[in-house]
Motif scaffolding. Structure first.
Motif, PDB file in Angstrom:
ATOM      1  N   HIS A  14       0.853  -1.182   0.000  1.00 17.73           N
ATOM      2  CA  HIS A  14       0.000   0.000   0.000  1.00 17.73           C
ATOM      3  C   HIS A  14       0.890   1.234   0.000  1.00 17.73           C
ATOM      4  N   SER A  15       0.292   2.413   0.006  1.00 12.18           N
ATOM      5  CA  SER A  15       1.114   3.628  -0.045  1.00 12.18           C
ATOM      6  C   SER A  15       1.728   3.969   1.308  1.00 12.18           C
ATOM      7  N   LYS A  48       0.250   1.588  -8.263  1.00 13.19           N
ATOM      8  CA  LYS A  48       1.202   2.524  -7.671  1.00 13.19           C
ATOM      9  C   LYS A  48       0.673   3.018  -6.321  1.00 13.19           C
ATOM     10  N   PHE A  49      -0.638   3.190  -6.212  1.00 17.51           N
ATOM     11  CA  PHE A  49      -1.221   3.661  -4.947  1.00 17.51           C
ATOM     12  C   PHE A  49      -1.596   2.516  -4.012  1.00 17.51           C
TER      13      PHE A  49
END
Ligand code: ZN
Ligand code: ZN
Length: 279
Positions: free
Chosen positions: A136-137, A224-225
């Motif tokens: 996760h971010s 990416k997020f």
């Protein structure tokens, strides 16, 4: 009972899965039969009696209700709760609780337990929770609740009850432990978080995030997020051995109707009716 927040309910075998989850809004789940819950993005009044919680990560929609939950339990003269959190969040959360205590002038008694991937948390002789890393971010954890069954060692099967008792009294281990994954909670994650923890695919019930469903929301960007797209689930169809797959945490960009329509078109059989949309 005061009804301060939405709670959806699903009965599966002997477990009741209760909760609500929309991305960026709030996420909270609990299984009353196991006396535990996942995430504290908000806290329905009815969830207060559950005294063990596992927080996946520190995004506000997953943790914001921690202080008020602790405060309510103190106010209602319940025991301080036990809350498992990613290790790096413990100090900041303690500091936040101290600041709320200054403002509110009420103590916030709780046991904050630092948790890292690979941990095994013994809930009882019957149940254990394992912890895995998700993608996760921010650092984020997934959890699996396992049932432990103790079976007689196969090599002792021929012995009589008395002989087995004598061995046990002599201090010998006569059983082997078998673990069955009951409930898996992914939290927020890119699909890698699932793939890295294959037991998630085996649990009787898998609570899954599927933040994005529209074909126009491209997967690359989402990964990416640190989120999952419907396409990721479809690609992995054969891996899901779960009896129930709960899809949740949908983006607020979609109306409920749009989510139902996109998914029922893409997955007409709903994975042999195992896929349940948490709407
Ligand atoms: Zn989230
Ligand atoms: Zn998040």
């Amino acid at each position: 009972m005061i009804n301060n927040l939405p709670v959806k309910t699903l009965k599966h075998k002997e477990w009741t899965i209760e909760g609500y989850s929309r991305a960026a809004v709030q996420t909270y789940w609990r299984i009353p039969e196991l006396n535990l819950g996942f995430d504290l993005g908000a806290q329905p009044w009815s969830f207060m009696g559950t005294e063990t919680w596992f927080v996946s990560h520190a995004h506000l929609d997953h943790i914001a209700a921690l202080p008020i939950y602790v405060a309510r339990r103190r106010m209602m003269k319940m025991d301080p709760p036990t809350i498992y959190l990613p290790e790096h969040t413990i100090k900041p959360v303690e500091a936040i609780l101290r600041q709320f205590t200054r403002l509110d002038r009420g103590r916030l008694p709780c046991r904050l337990m630092p948790t890292v991937p690979g941990d095994e948390i013994e809930l009882s002789r019957q149940h254990v929770v394992t912890v895995s890393a998700t993608r996760h971010s921010v650092p984020s954890l997934g959890f699996i609740v396992w049932e432990r069954r103790h079976k007689l060692k196969p090599e002792l099967a021929e012995l009589s009850g008395d002989q087995i008792r004598d061995l046990r009294l002599a201090g010998q281990e006569v059983t082997v432990e078998r673990r069955i994954p009951l409930i898996a909670y992914l939290g927020d994650s890119a699909p890698q978080g699932l793939d890295d923890c294959p037991a998630m695919y085996e649990a009787a019930v898998l609570i899954l995030e599927v933040t994005f469903v529209a074909p126009s929301h491209r997967k690359e960007k989402i990964h990416k997020f640190g989120h999952i797209h419907l396409d990721d689930i479809i690609e992995r169809r054969d891996r899901f051995k779960n009896e129930r797959i709960i899809a949740s945490h949908f983006s607020t960009r979609y109306h409920d109707r749009a989510i139902r329509s996109i998914i029922s078109k893409a997955v007409p059989d709903m994975f042999d009716d195992r896929l349940h949309l948490w709407l």
